[in-house]
Scaffold this motif. Sequence first.
Motif, PDB file in Angstrom:
ATOM      1  N   ASP A 175      26.934 -23.716  52.375  1.00 57.15           N
ATOM      2  CA  ASP A 175      26.691 -24.744  52.911  1.00 57.15           C
ATOM      3  C   ASP A 175      27.041 -25.549  53.802  1.00 57.15           C
ATOM      4  OD1 ASP A 175      28.491 -25.688  50.995  1.00 57.15           O
ATOM      5  OD2 ASP A 175      26.275 -26.262  50.008  1.00 57.15           O
ATOM      6  N   LYS A 176      28.710 -24.665  54.234  1.00 55.88           N
ATOM      7  CA  LYS A 176      29.431 -25.125  55.098  1.00 55.88           C
ATOM      8  C   LYS A 176      29.264 -27.168  54.905  1.00 55.88           C
ATOM      9  CE  LYS A 176      28.900 -21.382  57.232  1.00 55.88           C
ATOM     10  NZ  LYS A 176      30.136 -20.738  56.746  1.00 55.88           N
ATOM     11  N   ASP A 177      30.212 -27.076  53.433  1.00 59.44           N
ATOM     12  CA  ASP A 177      30.708 -28.795  52.922  1.00 59.44           C
ATOM     13  C   ASP A 177      31.972 -28.457  52.690  1.00 59.44           C
ATOM     14  OD1 ASP A 177      30.783 -26.824  50.465  1.00 59.44           O
ATOM     15  OD2 ASP A 177      29.813 -28.716  49.501  1.00 59.44           O
ATOM     16  N   GLY A 178      32.515 -26.943  53.045  1.00 55.63           N
ATOM     17  CA  GLY A 178      34.396 -27.727  52.643  1.00 55.63           C
ATOM     18  C   GLY A 178      34.882 -27.177  51.462  1.00 55.63           C
ATOM     19  N   ARG A 179      33.958 -26.565  50.517  1.00 50.34           N
ATOM     20  CA  ARG A 179      33.839 -26.728  49.029  1.00 50.34           C
ATOM     21  C   ARG A 179      33.215 -24.939  48.782  1.00 50.34           C
ATOM     22  NH1 ARG A 179      32.198 -32.152  46.530  1.00 50.34           N
ATOM     23  NH2 ARG A 179      30.525 -31.658  46.660  1.00 50.34           N
ATOM     24  N   LEU A 180      33.907 -23.908  47.259  1.00 51.99           N
ATOM     25  CA  LEU A 180      32.831 -23.626  47.143  1.00 51.99           C
ATOM     26  C   LEU A 180      31.515 -24.556  45.533  1.00 51.99           C
ATOM     27  CD1 LEU A 180      35.080 -20.415  47.311  1.00 51.99           C
ATOM     28  CD2 LEU A 180      33.514 -21.634  48.892  1.00 51.99           C
ATOM     29  N   SER A 181      30.447 -24.161  45.796  1.00 50.21           N
ATOM     30  CA  SER A 181      29.416 -24.547  44.719  1.00 50.21           C
ATOM     31  C   SER A 181      29.696 -23.460  44.369  1.00 50.21           C
ATOM     32  CB  SER A 181      27.981 -24.964  45.066  1.00 50.21           C
ATOM     33  OG  SER A 181      27.799 -25.050  45.961  1.00 50.21           O
ATOM     34  N   PHE A 182      28.823 -23.411  42.854  1.00 46.73           N
ATOM     35  CA  PHE A 182      28.388 -22.171  42.097  1.00 46.73           C
ATOM     36  C   PHE A 182      27.244 -21.142  42.452  1.00 46.73           C
ATOM     37  CE2 PHE A 182      25.865 -20.116  38.727  1.00 46.73           C
ATOM     38  CZ  PHE A 182      26.357 -19.376  38.480  1.00 46.73           C
ATOM     39  N   GLU A 183      26.580 -22.455  44.043  1.00 46.66           N
ATOM     40  CA  GLU A 183      25.417 -21.492  44.184  1.00 46.66           C
ATOM     41  C   GLU A 183      26.705 -20.044  45.283  1.00 46.66           C
ATOM     42  OE1 GLU A 183      25.273 -24.653  43.304  1.00 46.66           O
ATOM     43  OE2 GLU A 183      23.680 -24.466  42.277  1.00 46.66           O
ATOM     44  N   ASP A 184      26.945 -20.786  46.216  1.00 42.98           N
ATOM     45  CA  ASP A 184      27.922 -20.649  47.036  1.00 42.98           C
ATOM     46  C   ASP A 184      28.463 -19.131  46.482  1.00 42.98           C
ATOM     47  OD1 ASP A 184      27.874 -22.531  49.011  1.00 42.98           O
ATOM     48  OD2 ASP A 184      29.441 -23.570  48.431  1.00 42.98           O
ATOM     49  N   TYR A 185      29.263 -19.340  45.367  1.00 43.59           N
ATOM     50  CA  TYR A 185      29.739 -18.594  44.981  1.00 43.59           C
ATOM     51  C   TYR A 185      28.862 -17.441  44.685  1.00 43.59           C
ATOM     52  CZ  TYR A 185      32.145 -16.169  41.140  1.00 43.59           C
ATOM     53  OH  TYR A 185      33.204 -15.157  40.268  1.00 43.59           O
ATOM     54  N   GLU A 186      27.876 -18.115  43.566  1.00 42.65           N
ATOM     55  CA  GLU A 186      26.654 -17.130  42.903  1.00 42.65           C
ATOM     56  C   GLU A 186      26.095 -16.066  44.198  1.00 42.65           C
ATOM     57  OE1 GLU A 186      22.890 -17.224  40.224  1.00 42.65           O
ATOM     58  OE2 GLU A 186      23.166 -18.839  41.376  1.00 42.65           O
ATOM     59  N   LYS A 187      25.458 -16.584  45.192  1.00 44.20           N
ATOM     60  CA  LYS A 187      25.059 -15.636  46.428  1.00 44.20           C
ATOM     61  C   LYS A 187      26.080 -14.837  47.001  1.00 44.20           C
ATOM     62  CE  LYS A 187      23.300 -16.828  50.620  1.00 44.20           C
ATOM     63  NZ  LYS A 187      22.135 -18.397  51.728  1.00 44.20           N
ATOM     64  N   SER A 188      27.354 -14.945  46.730  1.00 42.92           N
ATOM     65  CA  SER A 188      28.603 -14.652  48.198  1.00 42.92           C
ATOM     66  C   SER A 188      28.357 -13.446  47.207  1.00 42.92           C
ATOM     67  CB  SER A 188      29.216 -15.664  47.263  1.00 42.92           C
ATOM     68  OG  SER A 188      29.652 -16.237  48.648  1.00 42.92           O
ATOM     69  N   VAL A 189      28.747 -13.657  45.431  1.00 39.07           N
ATOM     70  CA  VAL A 189      29.111 -12.425  44.643  1.00 39.07           C
ATOM     71  C   VAL A 189      27.418 -11.490  44.484  1.00 39.07           C
ATOM     72  CG1 VAL A 189      29.162 -11.506  42.115  1.00 39.07           C
ATOM     73  CG2 VAL A 189      30.634 -13.704  43.388  1.00 39.07           C
ATOM     74  N   LYS A 190      26.821 -11.857  44.725  1.00 39.13           N
ATOM     75  CA  LYS A 190      25.621 -11.156  44.285  1.00 39.13           C
ATOM     76  C   LYS A 190      25.334  -9.944  45.559  1.00 39.13           C
ATOM     77  CE  LYS A 190      22.691 -13.474  41.072  1.00 39.13           C
ATOM     78  NZ  LYS A 190      21.620 -13.802  40.546  1.00 39.13           N
ATOM     79  N   LYS A 191      25.149 -11.168  47.100  1.00 41.72           N
ATOM     80  CA  LYS A 191      25.945 -10.211  48.275  1.00 41.72           C
ATOM     81  C   LYS A 191      27.261  -8.754  47.745  1.00 41.72           C
ATOM     82  CE  LYS A 191      26.098 -10.676  52.659  1.00 41.72           C
ATOM     83  NZ  LYS A 191      25.701 -11.556  53.407  1.00 41.72           N
ATOM     84  N   GLU A 192      28.040  -9.224  47.583  1.00 41.76           N
ATOM     85  CA  GLU A 192      29.188  -8.315  47.528  1.00 41.76           C
ATOM     86  C   GLU A 192      29.469  -8.456  46.041  1.00 41.76           C
ATOM     87  OE1 GLU A 192      33.266  -7.434  49.947  1.00 41.76           O
ATOM     88  OE2 GLU A 192      31.499  -8.493  50.983  1.00 41.76           O
ATOM     89  N   GLU A 193      29.219  -7.209  44.950  1.00 40.05           N
ATOM     90  CA  GLU A 193      30.020  -7.748  43.406  1.00 40.05           C
ATOM     91  C   GLU A 193      31.720  -7.441  43.548  1.00 40.05           C
ATOM     92  OE1 GLU A 193      28.885  -5.958  39.306  1.00 40.05           O
ATOM     93  OE2 GLU A 193      27.088  -5.656  40.802  1.00 40.05           O
ATOM     94  N   LEU A 194      32.169  -7.312  44.917  1.00 37.14           N
ATOM     95  CA  LEU A 194      33.942  -7.252  44.375  1.00 37.14           C
ATOM     96  C   LEU A 194      34.239  -8.912  44.904  1.00 37.14           C
ATOM     97  CD1 LEU A 194      34.440  -3.871  46.802  1.00 37.14           C
ATOM     98  CD2 LEU A 194      35.169  -4.313  43.741  1.00 37.14           C
ATOM     99  N   LEU A 195      33.091  -9.880  44.781  1.00 33.34           N
ATOM    100  CA  LEU A 195      33.818 -11.074  45.218  1.00 33.34           C
ATOM    101  C   LEU A 195      34.273 -11.770  43.414  1.00 33.34           C
ATOM    102  CD1 LEU A 195      32.144 -12.315  48.353  1.00 33.34           C
ATOM    103  CD2 LEU A 195      34.761 -11.544  47.708  1.00 33.34           C
ATOM    104  N   LEU A 196      34.294 -11.192  42.376  1.00 31.30           N
ATOM    105  CA  LEU A 196      33.449 -12.024  41.083  1.00 31.30           C
ATOM    106  C   LEU A 196      34.461 -13.218  40.784  1.00 31.30           C
ATOM    107  CD1 LEU A 196      31.367 -12.118  38.742  1.00 31.30           C
ATOM    108  CD2 LEU A 196      32.212  -9.723  38.276  1.00 31.30           C
ATOM    109  N   GLU A 197      35.909 -11.237  40.703  1.00 33.63           N
ATOM    110  CA  GLU A 197      37.404 -11.715  40.535  1.00 33.63           C
ATOM    111  C   GLU A 197      37.938 -11.955  42.313  1.00 33.63           C
ATOM    112  OE1 GLU A 197      38.702  -9.705  37.056  1.00 33.63           O
ATOM    113  OE2 GLU A 197      37.688  -8.569  37.565  1.00 33.63           O
ATOM    114  N   ALA A 198      37.334 -12.965  42.922  1.00 34.65           N
ATOM    115  CA  ALA A 198      37.933 -12.399  44.215  1.00 34.65           C
ATOM    116  C   ALA A 198      39.243 -13.679  43.954  1.00 34.65           C
ATOM    117  CB  ALA A 198      37.348 -13.980  45.313  1.00 34.65           C
TER     118      ALA A 198
END
Length: 223
Positions: A175-198
């Motif tokens: 959402d380009k607000d300069g921080r990571l919400s859980f929704e940002d993190y969740e969307k990223s991990v579901k797209k690329e699971e290796l980001l789970l422990e980023a």
Amino acid sequence: MVKQIKRFTITVKFVEMSSTNKKVIQALAETISNKVGHFNKKEAECLIQKFNTLLDAQKHPYSSVSGLDRNRLKDALHTLFEMTDDFILDRVFRIFDKDNDGFVSVEEWIQGLSVLLRGTLDEQMKYCFQVYDLKGGGFITRDELYLMLKDSFHLDEEDEINELMEIVLKKMDHDKDGRLSFEDYEKSVKKEELLLEAFGSCLPNFMNKKKFEQQVLEKQQDE
């Protein structure tokens, strides 16, 4: 003859105490396994026994503490799962210690392990995000990212850390607000699971999970 009677009496008392203790553990295991999930009653018994072993090793004479303190839990996770990042382990302790009393109770111990060992992707995402949300504000801020990237990648140069932080935000800040919400993190991990422990290793790897299950859960159930 008197000595034999005394010895017999002591043996009987020991058996009675062991039997009572076993019943208490079984009842507790049933309650916790029904509440926590992921572990059956027998497995919960094994985890209670492991908890008691760790607690006995921690206790000082005349201590009435009934939970694992920060250092004991960190040592246990280090020994059992080779989790070595002290910065991350401090956060893991806070997540395990749900009532914030400074100690991890037996139920908190089993709840924590249920996510670490057998949690679903959704459960592990929530857990990892809580670990990374250093201030508990519901977002991973730039300052928090800076600290975690510096720790995880062992970077000293500020320019390197800032460059990596911009790469992370570009990839995960949807959402380009300069921080990571859980929704940002969740969307990223579901797209690329290796980001789970980023931002730091906060889950045991497959081999250490398998080793723990074999040595603690399966072996103790066979005894």
